[in-house]
Design a protein around this motif. Sequence first.
Motif, short mmCIF file in Angstrom:
data_model
loop_
_atom_site.label_atom_id
_atom_site.label_comp_id
_atom_site.label_asym_id
_atom_site.label_seq_id
_atom_site.Cartn_x
_atom_site.Cartn_y
_atom_site.Cartn_z
N LEU A 45 0.57 -1.04 0.03
CA LEU A 45 -0.45 -0.06 0.02
C LEU A 45 0.96 0.98 -0.19
CD1 LEU A 45 -2.79 -0.99 2.39
CD2 LEU A 45 -2.81 -0.96 0.00
N PHE A 48 1.52 1.41 -3.51
CA PHE A 48 0.64 2.30 -4.42
C PHE A 48 0.37 3.85 -3.68
CE2 PHE A 48 0.34 -2.22 -5.71
CZ PHE A 48 -0.15 -1.57 -6.90
N ARG A 51 2.10 5.54 -6.50
CA ARG A 51 2.13 5.78 -7.91
C ARG A 51 0.07 6.19 -8.16
NH1 ARG A 51 6.87 6.21 -9.22
NH2 ARG A 51 7.32 4.29 -9.96
N ASN A 52 -0.05 6.58 -6.66
CA ASN A 52 -1.60 6.28 -6.76
C ASN A 52 -2.27 7.89 -6.14
OD1 ASN A 52 -4.45 5.96 -7.09
ND2 ASN A 52 -4.39 5.31 -5.22
N SER A 53 -1.37 8.09 -5.06
CA SER A 53 -2.02 9.18 -4.26
C SER A 53 -0.70 10.19 -3.74
CB SER A 53 -2.68 8.69 -2.90
OG SER A 53 -1.58 8.19 -2.26
N PRO A 156 1.10 10.67 -7.89
CA PRO A 156 -0.26 11.72 -8.59
C PRO A 156 -0.03 13.13 -7.43
CG PRO A 156 -0.42 9.54 -8.20
CD PRO A 156 0.73 9.76 -7.34
N THR A 157 -0.59 12.67 -6.76
CA THR A 157 -1.19 14.08 -6.08
C THR A 157 -0.80 14.78 -5.15
OG1 THR A 157 -1.79 13.13 -3.78
CG2 THR A 157 -3.70 12.67 -5.29
N LYS A 222 -4.41 14.45 4.04
CA LYS A 222 -5.41 13.79 3.95
C LYS A 222 -6.01 13.66 3.45
CE LYS A 222 -8.88 13.25 7.78
NZ LYS A 222 -8.43 12.04 8.27
N HIS A 223 -7.18 14.28 2.69
CA HIS A 223 -7.81 14.22 1.21
C HIS A 223 -7.58 14.09 0.24
CE1 HIS A 223 -11.39 16.22 3.67
NE2 HIS A 223 -10.99 16.49 3.78
N TYR A 224 -5.96 13.92 0.05
CA TYR A 224 -5.07 13.53 -0.68
C TYR A 224 -4.82 12.10 -0.65
CZ TYR A 224 -6.26 18.00 -2.52
OH TYR A 224 -6.92 19.24 -2.96
N MET A 225 -4.81 10.90 0.28
CA MET A 225 -4.69 9.70 0.59
C MET A 225 -2.80 10.39 1.32
SD MET A 225 -6.97 9.84 -0.61
CE MET A 225 -7.89 8.92 -2.71
N CYS A 394 -3.94 15.03 -9.94
CA CYS A 394 -4.53 13.61 -9.39
C CYS A 394 -4.12 12.78 -10.38
CB CYS A 394 -5.92 13.32 -8.79
SG CYS A 394 -6.87 13.53 -10.09
N GLN B 98 -4.09 0.92 -14.21
CA GLN B 98 -3.46 0.30 -13.56
C GLN B 98 -4.77 0.24 -11.94
OE1 GLN B 98 -2.17 4.26 -10.47
NE2 GLN B 98 -0.52 3.20 -9.78
N VAL B 100 -5.14 -0.74 -8.49
CA VAL B 100 -4.75 -0.07 -6.79
C VAL B 100 -5.23 -1.39 -5.80
CG1 VAL B 100 -4.65 1.32 -5.18
CG2 VAL B 100 -4.40 2.05 -7.85
N ARG B 258 -7.83 1.95 -10.93
CA ARG B 258 -7.55 3.67 -11.40
C ARG B 258 -8.73 4.75 -12.17
NH1 ARG B 258 -4.45 8.60 -10.94
NH2 ARG B 258 -4.15 9.28 -9.43
N PRO B 411 -7.70 8.54 -5.67
CA PRO B 411 -8.44 10.31 -5.35
C PRO B 411 -9.19 10.74 -7.09
CG PRO B 411 -5.73 9.72 -6.65
CD PRO B 411 -7.02 8.41 -5.70
N GLY B 417 -12.31 15.62 -0.22
CA GLY B 417 -12.79 15.66 0.36
C GLY B 417 -14.08 15.24 0.53
#
Lengths: 394, 557
Positions: A45, A48, A51-53, A156-157, A222-225, A394, B98, B100, B258, B411, B417
Motif C-alpha cells: 500500500l 501504491f 503511484r496512486n496518491s 500523482p497527488t 489527508k484528502h489526497y490519501m 491527481c 492501473q 490499486v 484507478r 483520488p 474530501g
Amino acid sequence: MSEYRDETMMLKTPFHSRVEAANELNEWDGWSGYTTPVAYTDVELEYFAIRNSTGVFDLSPMTKYRISGPDAEAYLNRLVTRDVSKIKIDRVGYVIWCDDEGQMMDDGTLFHLGKNDYRLCSYTRVMDWMSWAAMGFDVRIVDETSEVAALAVQGPTSCACLSAMGLTGLEELKPFGIKRFTFADTELMVSRTGFTGDLGYELWIEPQHAEALWDQLFAAGKHYMIKPIGSSALDLARIETGFLQAGVDFVPAQDTVRIGRSRSPFELGLSWLVDFEKPVFNGRKALLKESVEGSSYRLVFLDVEGNKPAANSFILVGPEQVGTVTSAAWCPTAKSNFAFAQVEAKYAEVGRELIAEIYYQRELHWTRLLAKCTVVAAAPFNPPRRRQTPAPMC
Amino acid sequence: MDSRTCPWHALRFDTGGHVVKKYDAIVIGAGHNGLTNAAYLAKSGLDVLVVERNSYIGGATVSRELHKDWTYSNCSYVCSLLRPEISRDLELPRHGLQVVPYGGGITFMENGDQFGNFRDHERQYREIMRHSPRDANAYDRYSADVTKQTRLIRPFLLRTPPDPTSLKPRDLKELAMLARAFTEMGEEGLADTLKFWTMSVGDYLESFFETDVLKAHLAGSGIIGTALGVYSPGTAYVLLHHYMGDVDGTVGAWGFARGGMGAVSAALAKSLQAYGGEIVCAANVDQIMVRNGRATGVALKDGTEYHADIVVSNLDPKRTFLDIMAESDLPEDVVNKAKNFKIRGSSGKLNIALDGLPTFNGVHPDSTLMIGDMHFSDSLERLERAYDDWKAGAWSRDPYCDMLIPTLTDPTMAPPGKHMMTVFVQYAPPLINGREWTDEDRDAFGKTVIDQIGNYSPDFKDLILHAEVRTPRELEAEVGLTEGNIFQGELTFDQLLFNRPFPGYAQYRGPVKGMYMCGSGTHPGGGVMAAPGANAAREILMDLKRPNTVPGAYADD
C-alpha cells in the motif's frame, strides 16, 4: 582535555517523533547512522501511495554538502562529468563523478542555490575525494547533512497536497526546478525532484521546523490519501522506473577492493551525463579512451518472462554465464517482471534475448527456472505526469 | 453529430447504411471480453471490427459521470480476476490501466459490535480472537484449504476446457492434464474438491468456524451475483471464484481500477486500436447473418450490414442464441439449451455521491477497515432469509450489501474530501412477483438499502448528493445482461468448465461455422477476468491456422 560525550549508537532524524508514531510495523533500518523505517504499515500500500496518491519519505539522512566560494562552479565542473555551467540558478542537475580511472564513484543531485553556491546530495560520503579535488580552487565545502531536514513528497497527488498546504504556484514549477516558500518564518525550499520516476517534490527545511512541516503536510494531504513510506516501497518504485542505487547496482569506485569490480558511466548506461566538450574533469582521459576502445560490461534493463522476480540471478547465454542481476522486481504498476543486469558488453544490444537463472522457494521446495529475458531500451514506468507542467493534481 | 460518434469512433460506415466493407472478424459487444477478443485477433493481423450497442464502450466495465465531478464504476466495481498475463501482454498499463489494491473490510453487527477484517494477518488474528480464539486459529486452516482449491483451478483459467466426449488428441491431452491436476490432490483431496465444488458456502464455512459474524463476512463471496442462498449447494465454488484472482501475485487480493472500471475497457480499446482494430458505437445488432450454415456478418437494427467470415458474440448465451440469431439458423438442441440456461438475476446496485466521508458506529473515521468491503449481514441466517425474499419474488427486506468507498483509495473519482460509494445489493429478483419492476419499486428498493446503511451510519443520509439505483431491470436494459445476471450465467457446477455455457459448445465455437462466443457465459465465467475473450481468440486463430497471439498462464507454484 575535551569532555567525553556519550551518544546513542543510532541518530534520529528531525522527523523521528512523527516517523516513530506512524511506524505501526515497527520495522527499522539504519541509513548513514540514522534510524529509518523499512515500512510503516504495508509495503504494497505504501508503494501504491507513490503511484496512486502521495507517499512521503524522510530523506534527512541523505548526505548533503554545501559548496560555495568564488570557484564553486569551476570546481564542480572539474568534479563531475557534465557541464555544471548549464545548470542555472534555482535548477537541479543529476550528476555523476568519477575517479581518475573514469570509474563511477557515485551519482547525486546538484542544487544550484545561488551564484557559486551549490548543494550536492549523494548516497555515499565524498568529503575526502571532494577535498582532494578542491586543490587549487577557492571553495568552501561543508557537510550539512544534519543541518537540513528533508522530505520527499512523491506521487500523482503530491502537487495537490503541497498546494493545499499553501504552497501556491507550485504547479508551475518545472521538473528539476527549485522554488522557495516561507514556512513558519523560515525558508522552505521545494525542488521538483525525487527517486520514484513519478510526479514529485523534495522539501528542504531547517531541522527545528521539521515536525511542524510534517504535521501541516499530512493535515493538508489527508484528502489526497497521503501516506508515509519506508525504504522498501521506495526501492520498488525506483526499480520500476530504472534508477540506479549506489552499492546495489554498482560499487562506488572508492570502495572497491578487488580488481575489476568498479564500473564506468558508459558501463552503467550513463554516457549522456559525460560531456567531453568540457576540457577538463576528473576521469576524462580514461573515459575518452574507453569511449574509443569500448567497455567491458554494460548495465542492461531486462524484461523477464513469467512472474518470478529474477533477483540475484545469473544471466546466461547457452551454458555460459555472461552477467548477473543487480536489481529485480515484479513491477505492480507497469505489470512487468523487470530486472537490471550487468552483462558482458557484447550481449547488451536492445532486443537481445538472454536467459535468467532464477531460483525461488515454495514451502521449502526450491525451483530452478531458466526464464527468457529480453534487453529493453527503457524502464517500464515513465508516466507523462512526471514531465507535465503545470503539474496535474491527481 | 452522428449518434455513432464516440471516443472509439471508427470510420467506414455511412449513415445511410449498407456500406460494405468486409472485415476478417466482427465482435459483437465492446465489453471487456469482446475488446480482449478483438485485441488478440487484431494482434494477429486480422482486420477486426467491434460493434457496440451503447454510445459508450465497456459493457459492464464502465466509468460514468452521472453526477457532475463524480465518476461511478456503476456496474462491476472491483478488480482481481483480470488475468495478469493479458494485462501485461496487451500492455494495458501503458494504455492507462492501473489496479490499486485495497485492504481491510468490516461487517457491522446488529448488537453494535463488528468484525474487522484487517489486512495484516496478525491484527486479523487478534480481531477474530475477540470473537473466538478457536476461529482465530482455524482461519489458517481455512486459508490453506481455499488456497489448495484456487491452485487447482487457476491453471485452467487461460485454457480451453476439453470436450470429454471427444477423441481428438488435443482434447485427450487437456483431459489428461485435468485428470492429473485432480489426482495430484490425493484421494482425500479429491473428495474434498468434489465436496467443495458442490456444497454450500454455509456448510463449507461451518466446517471451519463457530462465529456467526465471521461466517457471514466470508459467505458474501459465495452468493455475489448468484441467485442462490448461503445454504444452496454450489455456492462454495462461487466463493472460490472470488478468491482465485490476484493483485500482483497476492492471490485473493482485490483492487480498484484507478479511474473506475472503465479504465479496464478504455485500456483494452486503446490496445485494440494500437493493433489496428476498430470500434463502432451505437451499433445495435439485429441479427448475426448466416448463409449456408456459415456466418457472414451482422445486420444492425438500422439496416447497416457489416460483413465478415468470423462473427464473435460477447453477449450472454440467451441473448446470443435467442435474440440475435434466427432460430432457423440453429440446431434445435442449442435453442433448447439456451432457453434452459440458468442466468437468473439476483442483484442490484446503488452508486452514491457523498458530500463527505460518512461515519460508522464503532469505527474510527481513519480506520483502515473503511478502505475495504463493508457489510451489514452478521449471520448466515440473515443471509438465508434475504434469499427467502428473492424466492418469494421480492427484494430482500434485510439485504446483503457489499459496500465500498473507492474514493478512500482512488483520488480521481470525486472532488477532494468528497466520496463515492458503491453498494452491490443482493437479493433483487428479475421480476417482482412475476411482473416487471416499476420506477416506484426501484425507488423503494433503493430506500431499503439506504435505510440499511443509515442504521449503522448516523450522518450517511445527510451526505447523499446523488444516488443511482439499478435493479435487474436497469442492468438488463442498459448493459444487456439477461435478467441482470452479472456473470452472464450462474457459476454453478452444472454450468462450469466443459458445461459452460452448455455441453458440446464449451470451446467457444458456436453451432454455425465461423460463429464464436467470447463472453462470460463461456469458461471460465464472469468477474472481469478477460479470460473468455482471450481463450476464444486462441480458438479462432487455431481454426484460421494463424499463429497464436494469446499468452499461456504463468506457472502458479
